[in-house]
Design an enzyme around this catalytic site. Sequence first.
Site, PDB file in Angstrom:
ATOM      1  N   ILE A 101       0.866  -1.169   0.000  1.00  0.00           N
ATOM      2  CA  ILE A 101       0.000   0.000   0.000  1.00  0.00           C
ATOM      3  C   ILE A 101       0.906   1.224   0.000  1.00  0.00           C
ATOM      4  O   ILE A 101       1.986   1.211   0.589  1.00  0.00           O
ATOM      5  CB  ILE A 101      -0.928  -0.016   1.235  1.00  0.00           C
ATOM      6  N   SER A 102       0.488   2.271  -0.690  1.00  0.00           N
ATOM      7  CA  SER A 102       1.261   3.515  -0.676  1.00  0.00           C
ATOM      8  C   SER A 102       1.153   4.164   0.698  1.00  0.00           C
ATOM      9  O   SER A 102       0.163   4.000   1.406  1.00  0.00           O
ATOM     10  CB  SER A 102       0.734   4.484  -1.736  1.00  0.00           C
TER      11      SER A 102
END
Length: 158
Positions: free
Chosen positions: A8-9
């Site tokens: 996930i960013s």
Amino acid sequence: PIGCNQTISQPFTVAFQTQLLGIKKGHKVLEIGTGSGYQAAILCELGADVYTIERIKDLFRKTSSFLPSINYRPKKFIYGDGFNGMQDHSPFDGIIVTAGSPVIPKKLVMQLTVGGRLIIPVGKDVQVMTKIIRISENELKKETYGNFRFVPMLKNKN
């Protein structure tokens, strides 16, 4: 990590890309790389009509059932190749790409409305956050916003 060798960013990166997108309530937004659904949920919270594509089948299955379970319902969620976008549902006010692309996909640019924005990290090992604004049918404006690191955007499905 969210599984399938994907990540996930960082929340800052999600916020930064979202800010560059300039979303207004009711905007039609295409997300390339659904992943865990975090970015899609943010877009929904901001009132966008979200269309999203995931190319990894296990993540697609997991997220397509998870998002509705927490009351986030994208308008369309497909398993497919993000390089192709969603021509049948275009044009879009905004397109956000959540993986690093070696190039700016022409098919995505062509799916923008006039005035629409494509936010995409471009490059191989390190990507440059890039905003493409469709000024007219034949004119684009390009702006860059520094270096980032994303998982690679890959062609085809797996």
